[in-house]
Design a protein around this motif. Structure first.
Motif, mmCIF file in Angstrom:
data_model
loop_
_atom_site.group_PDB
_atom_site.id
_atom_site.type_symbol
_atom_site.label_atom_id
_atom_site.label_comp_id
_atom_site.label_asym_id
_atom_site.label_seq_id
_atom_site.Cartn_x
_atom_site.Cartn_y
_atom_site.Cartn_z
ATOM 1 N N ARG A 1 -104.521 -1.698 -8.027
ATOM 2 C CA ARG A 1 -103.983 -2.086 -9.331
ATOM 3 C C ARG A 1 -104.693 -3.298 -9.928
ATOM 4 O O ARG A 1 -104.316 -3.762 -10.997
ATOM 5 C CB ARG A 1 -102.487 -2.375 -9.195
ATOM 6 C CG ARG A 1 -101.684 -1.131 -8.815
ATOM 7 C CD ARG A 1 -100.207 -1.448 -8.664
ATOM 8 N NE ARG A 1 -99.435 -0.242 -8.367
ATOM 9 C CZ ARG A 1 -98.130 -0.238 -8.110
ATOM 10 N NH1 ARG A 1 -97.456 -1.382 -8.096
ATOM 11 N NH2 ARG A 1 -97.502 0.894 -7.859
ATOM 12 N N ASN B 1 -107.053 -3.873 -3.693
ATOM 13 C CA ASN B 1 -105.826 -3.581 -4.430
ATOM 14 C C ASN B 1 -106.143 -2.601 -5.557
ATOM 15 O O ASN B 1 -106.850 -2.950 -6.503
ATOM 16 C CB ASN B 1 -105.264 -4.885 -4.993
ATOM 17 C CG ASN B 1 -104.031 -4.672 -5.841
ATOM 18 O OD1 ASN B 1 -103.521 -3.570 -5.954
ATOM 19 N ND2 ASN B 1 -103.560 -5.738 -6.465
ATOM 20 N N THR C 1 -101.797 1.303 -2.059
ATOM 21 C CA THR C 1 -101.033 0.378 -2.889
ATOM 22 C C THR C 1 -100.034 -0.368 -2.007
ATOM 23 O O THR C 1 -99.282 0.247 -1.246
ATOM 24 C CB THR C 1 -100.293 1.143 -3.998
ATOM 25 O OG1 THR C 1 -101.246 1.912 -4.728
ATOM 26 C CG2 THR C 1 -99.593 0.183 -4.950
ATOM 27 N N GLU D 1 -109.148 2.592 2.015
ATOM 28 C CA GLU D 1 -109.437 3.056 0.650
ATOM 29 C C GLU D 1 -110.392 4.247 0.636
ATOM 30 O O GLU D 1 -110.512 4.961 -0.373
ATOM 31 C CB GLU D 1 -110.004 1.915 -0.199
ATOM 32 C CG GLU D 1 -111.369 1.416 0.219
ATOM 33 C CD GLU D 1 -111.324 0.305 1.263
ATOM 34 O OE1 GLU D 1 -112.318 -0.450 1.346
ATOM 35 O OE2 GLU D 1 -110.304 0.184 1.974
#
Length: 266
Positions: A152, A150, A197, A122
């Motif tokens: 999302r 995550n 993702t 990330e």
């Protein structure tokens, strides 16, 4: 006793810094919850899939702690590469700690049995380059363990769109980590390349000779941490997450803020 190495950023991209052996921090200090349960399951997969005998392990962005099963370091040569000088100097368990960028630092082909990249992708602007480097450095049948947030999820969205000072505030005042944000200490700036993702990560892996043999999305460990340390604050966050879940597709839980995957090189 080895003397500390002098690091010269003007003349070197990576300098090898020997590190003294020390016990690995078990389970990354995770509190009981889904993330810890998944990491225990990951350990079982590693025990089953990795060959017996001496192992070569590459921790990409290894820093100062590890998520290895506790018995593996005793039969492994562990090499860590991290771009942060303080993280490299703080490392106490690797056989070799290297100051370098995992997106560009290259090892010989088919060098390692296992690559671990935990809470690192990330932060990378070029995740694709890092993943291809990991694949090339793996022996056939070797494994890549990735742990990541995550994008999302509720925590992922907050992390992506909030300023870094807020992340430092959260670590210090909600998580209780007083050194948060100091040199060599998390939280580190987050980039969230599209490959972070999960569906895109899996598609990229498949297209590049990597089979996903373990995949699990879990509630972020920040939730059980908050419930222990700041129950009223946690109750508000849980309530907000529950409201969001009612507005999204069935089966969605925005609290599933982390995932673990294991890729195998074909």
């Amino acid at each position: 006793m080895n003397k500390p190495a002098t690091i010269d950023f003007a003349t070197a991209t990576a300098i090898q810094i020997p590190a003294a052996a020390a016990p690995v921090q078990a389970l990354h200090d995770l509190v009981p919850g889904e993330a810890r349960d998944s990491l225990l399951a990951v350990h079982d997969v590693l025990r089953r899939e990795l060959p017996q005998g001496q192992l070569a392990i590459y921790e990409a962005g290894g820093g100062s702690c590890s998520v290895l099963p506790p018995e593996l370091p005793g039969r492994s040569k562990v090499t860590v590469v991290d771009i942060d000088e303080d993280q490299v100097r703080n490392n106490t368990y690797a056989d070799e700690a290297i100051l370098g960028d995992v997106q560009t630092y290259r090892f010989g082909r088919e060098t390692f049995d296992l690559v671990i990249c935990y809470n690192v992708i990330e932060h990378l602007p070029h995740v694709d380059a890092a993943l291809l480097n990991f694949r090339d450095a793996l022996k056939r049948g070797g494994l890549i363990l990735i742990g990541a947030p995550n994008p999302r999820s509720l925590s992922g969205i907050v992390t992506k769109y909030s300023p870094h000072w807020f992340h430092v505030w959260f670590y210090r005042h909600i998580r209780g980590i007083k050194d948060a944000g100091l040199p060599g200490e998390p939280p580190f700036p987050t980039f969230f390349h599209p490959l972070v993702t999960l569906p895109r990560l899996e598609a990229f892996a498949t297209a590049n000779g990597l089979e996903m043999i373990y995949r699990r999305e879990v509630e972020s460990p920040r939730y059980p941490e908050m419930r222990r340390r700041k129950p009223l604050f946690a109750a508000l966050v849980d309530a907000g997450a529950a409201v969001l879940n009612t507005m999204l597709s069935r089966g969605t839980d925005v609290r599933r803020g982390d995932y673990h995957v294991i890729l195998r090189k074909s």
